[in-house]
Design an enzyme around this catalytic site. Structure first.
Site, PDB file in Angstrom:
ATOM      1  N   ARG A   4       0.830  -1.197   0.000  1.00  0.00           N
ATOM      2  CA  ARG A   4       0.000   0.000   0.000  1.00  0.00           C
ATOM      3  C   ARG A   4       0.862   1.243   0.000  1.00  0.00           C
ATOM      4  O   ARG A   4       1.961   1.260   0.568  1.00  0.00           O
ATOM      5  CB  ARG A   4      -0.906   0.010   1.234  1.00  0.00           C
ATOM      6  N   GLU A  34     -12.623   7.579  -4.871  1.00  0.00           N
ATOM      7  CA  GLU A  34     -13.111   7.144  -3.570  1.00  0.00           C
ATOM      8  C   GLU A  34     -14.447   7.813  -3.258  1.00  0.00           C
ATOM      9  O   GLU A  34     -14.787   8.843  -3.834  1.00  0.00           O
ATOM     10  CB  GLU A  34     -12.096   7.506  -2.484  1.00  0.00           C
ATOM     11  N   TYR A  91       3.831   5.910   3.039  1.00  0.00           N
ATOM     12  CA  TYR A  91       2.860   6.981   3.262  1.00  0.00           C
ATOM     13  C   TYR A  91       3.612   8.299   3.292  1.00  0.00           C
ATOM     14  O   TYR A  91       4.517   8.480   4.115  1.00  0.00           O
ATOM     15  CB  TYR A  91       2.098   6.746   4.574  1.00  0.00           C
TER      16      TYR A  91
END
Length: 123
Positions: free
Chosen positions: A8, A78, A108
């Site tokens: 991710r 989203e 991230y």
């Protein structure tokens, strides 16, 4: 044994422009590639999402700019969740690897670390 594992990543775009979206996405992908030793032939698929405020470009095009020409790529918007992090680009990359989950690093950037710390469901 080779298995398919998910990586991710998330980042934010400074503006809703093609240049900013591609730049932020490339930076995130390059860090994922470097941190995990990813080579394109091992990538089964990359699934990108953006928050509804980013509609100037498809972030998957940044993967093509990095040479991922034989990889299945998908983009989606989203849902507009109240108080969600704006200007966010996320990716879920499925890779074929012999590495264990704890040997892989998710990335991230630009304040998106809060997505992991807050318990908010992420890609």
């Amino acid at each position: 044994m080779i298995v398919c594992r998910g990586l991710r990543g998330a980042t934010r775009s400074e503006a809703n422009t093609e240049e900013e979206i591609y730049g932020a996405t490339r930076e995130m992908l390059q860090q994922l590639i470097e941190a995990n030793g990813i080579v394109e032939k091992d990538v089964a698929m990359a699934y990108f999402t953006v928050t509804p405020d980013l509609n100037a470009a498809f972030p998957a095009a940044a993967a093509r700019q990095l040479g991922w020409n034989n990889t299945a790529l998908m983009c989606a918007t989203e849902i507009a969740v109240p108080n969600s992090l704006p200007s966010c680009i996320r990716v879920l990359i499925l890779i074929n690897t012999e590495k264990e989950p704890d040997e892989l690093s998710n990335i991230y950037l630009k304040g998106t670390e809060i997505l992991r710390l807050s318990g908010v469901v992420t890609t």
